[in-house]
Design a protein around this motif. Structure first.
Motif, PDB file in Angstrom:
ATOM      1  N   LEU A  85      41.500  12.363  12.380  1.00 15.85           N
ATOM      2  CA  LEU A  85      41.896  12.343  13.793  1.00 15.85           C
ATOM      3  C   LEU A  85      41.069  13.397  14.508  1.00 15.85           C
ATOM      4  N   VAL A  86      40.308  12.987  15.521  1.00 17.36           N
ATOM      5  CA  VAL A  86      39.448  13.906  16.255  1.00 17.36           C
ATOM      6  C   VAL A  86      39.543  13.615  17.742  1.00 17.36           C
ATOM      7  N   SER A  87      39.105  14.577  18.535  1.00  7.86           N
ATOM      8  CA  SER A  87      39.032  14.327  19.973  1.00  7.86           C
ATOM      9  C   SER A  87      37.952  13.286  20.246  1.00  7.86           C
ATOM     10  N   ALA A  88      38.052  12.643  21.400  1.00  7.84           N
ATOM     11  CA  ALA A  88      37.040  11.657  21.773  1.00  7.84           C
ATOM     12  C   ALA A  88      35.652  12.288  21.784  1.00  7.84           C
ATOM     13  N   ALA A  89      35.563  13.504  22.319  1.00  3.98           N
ATOM     14  CA  ALA A  89      34.266  14.168  22.371  1.00  3.98           C
ATOM     15  C   ALA A  89      33.722  14.421  20.976  1.00  3.98           C
ATOM     16  N   ASP A  90      34.588  14.851  20.054  1.00  2.00           N
ATOM     17  CA  ASP A  90      34.121  15.126  18.696  1.00  2.00           C
ATOM     18  C   ASP A  90      33.770  13.848  17.945  1.00  2.00           C
TER      19      ASP A  90
END
Length: 367
Positions: A85-90
């Motif tokens: 699970l990551v941020s959209a940017a990452d």
């Protein structure tokens, strides 16, 4: 440069502080924590909810559910070839950096007569703007490569093309298998063309350091990172562990007192706390590795006592009763047992709020 030697307790307290496990944060948002940790392993879709609850004061599961629905976070294959699970940017930053490692997994599968780029193009064309289940993707790809295992084709597409698992997968309390879309279609923007590996290594050290080059490589699955560490040069401070291995840390990072007390903690299954170092002695003793990690890639939820893994836990549900079962590896003192029981009750209050009965139960010490 420094000749300071750091023992397991010093490394343990540094890791726990940076992982927000010495003290829950009352100021960070869930999105900020996900980025601070450079993602959270999410092989089990619900695990990040508990991982965030353990790290954030007042965290509500709906906060992560909202981030998922609004596409501010995504679940996709990243570090070590596992779902994170990551941020959209990452997602757009990390996937291009991790792709060489994922390509190695593809070539190891030896799909006869299947060219990587042709498979990726076919997978992207099949998906288009829609999300497909593995069965639907198998049906699309299988006729094109009739001699190949359709399941292996889908697995290869997941490795070689940047696919995300779309909701309701990843929403607390929701069931259903994965459905895939390309990250560019899902987020509506392209991946970064020149992401900085140096920056990602610094972020890893900020979240998991001090650490060796082998630790960094274990976390991400990439190799050849010594040259990155050497390139960072003055941005890093150097230590050694008790075996003489060189450890690296951001130059401005501080270390907590090794004697800092650690509250009772329930660590989620698959938590990167246990998976991001080649040498896990700072958090997990070798003799406990098998009961925690077992077979088939399972990583069980764990309890921390004095900052180190001291047992495993799971929640069992039947006929309106939610029971949190704790299996310790050592005999628990009265204070530790009481603290774990109180923390476990708080955990059940959020995971099983509608249960008619909630109970924390301690099993005999594991043999």
């Amino acid at each position: 440069m420094t000749n300071d030697v750091l023992g397991p307790r010093a490394l343990n307290r540094a890791l726990l502080e940076r992982q927000l496990l010495l003290d829950r944060s009352g100021s960070l948002t869930a999105l900020e924590v996900i980025e601070r940790l450079v993602g959270m392993q999410s092989q089990a879709p619900n695990a990040p909810y508990i991982g965030l609850w353990t790290r954030l004061d007042g965290f509500a599961f709906e906060e992560l559910a909202r981030l998922t629905r609004e596409r501010e976070v995504v679940r996709m294959v990243l570090m070590r070839g596992t779902v994170h699970l990551v941020s959209a940017a990452d997602a757009l930053r990390l996937r291009p950096l991790i792709q060489p490692m994922l390509d190695r997994h593809f070539f190891a599968r030896r799909l006869p007569g299947v060219a990587r780029d042709e498979l990726v193009a076919a997978g992207r064309k099949s998906l288009g703007p829609r999300a497909l289940s593995p069965a639907e993707l198998r049906a699309e790809l299988g006729p094109r490569w009739p001699d190949a295992d359709p399941g292996a084709l889908v697995d290869a597409v997941r490795l070689c093309a940047p696919l995300v698992q779309v909701p309701p997968r990843g929403l607390w309390g929701k069931s259903g298998g994965p459905r895939y879309a390309t990250v560019e279609d899902w987020l509506g923007r392209p991946m970064e063309t020149e992401p900085s590996l140096d920056e990602v290594v610094l972020r890893y050290l900020t979240a998991f350091g001090p650490a060796t080059v082998a630790d960094i490589q274990k976390w991400c699955g990439l190799t050849g990172l010594r040259e990155v560490v050497e390139r960072l040069g003055p941005a890093l401070r150097r230590y050694r562990d008790e075996s003489g291995r060189e450890l690296y840390d951001p130059a401005g990072a501080s270390l907590p007192d090794p004697g800092t007390p650690v509250p009772a903690r329930f660590v989620a299954e698959f938590d990167n706390l246990l998976l991001s170092h080649a040498d896990r002695a700072r958090i997990l003793a070798d003799e406990y590795r098998r009961p925690v990690m077992g077979d088939n890639g399972i990583v069980r939820g764990t309890i921390l006592v004095d900052g180190f893994v001291a047992g495993i836990w799971k929640i069992e549900r039947a006929r309106g009763v939610a029971a949190l079962r704790v299996t310790p590896f050592v005999r628990l003192g009265a204070a530790d047992r009481e603290a774990l029981e109180a923390e476990g009750a708080r955990l059940l209050a959020v995971t099983d709020a509608v249960a008619e009965e909630r109970d924390v139960r301690f099993e005999p010490v594991a043999g």
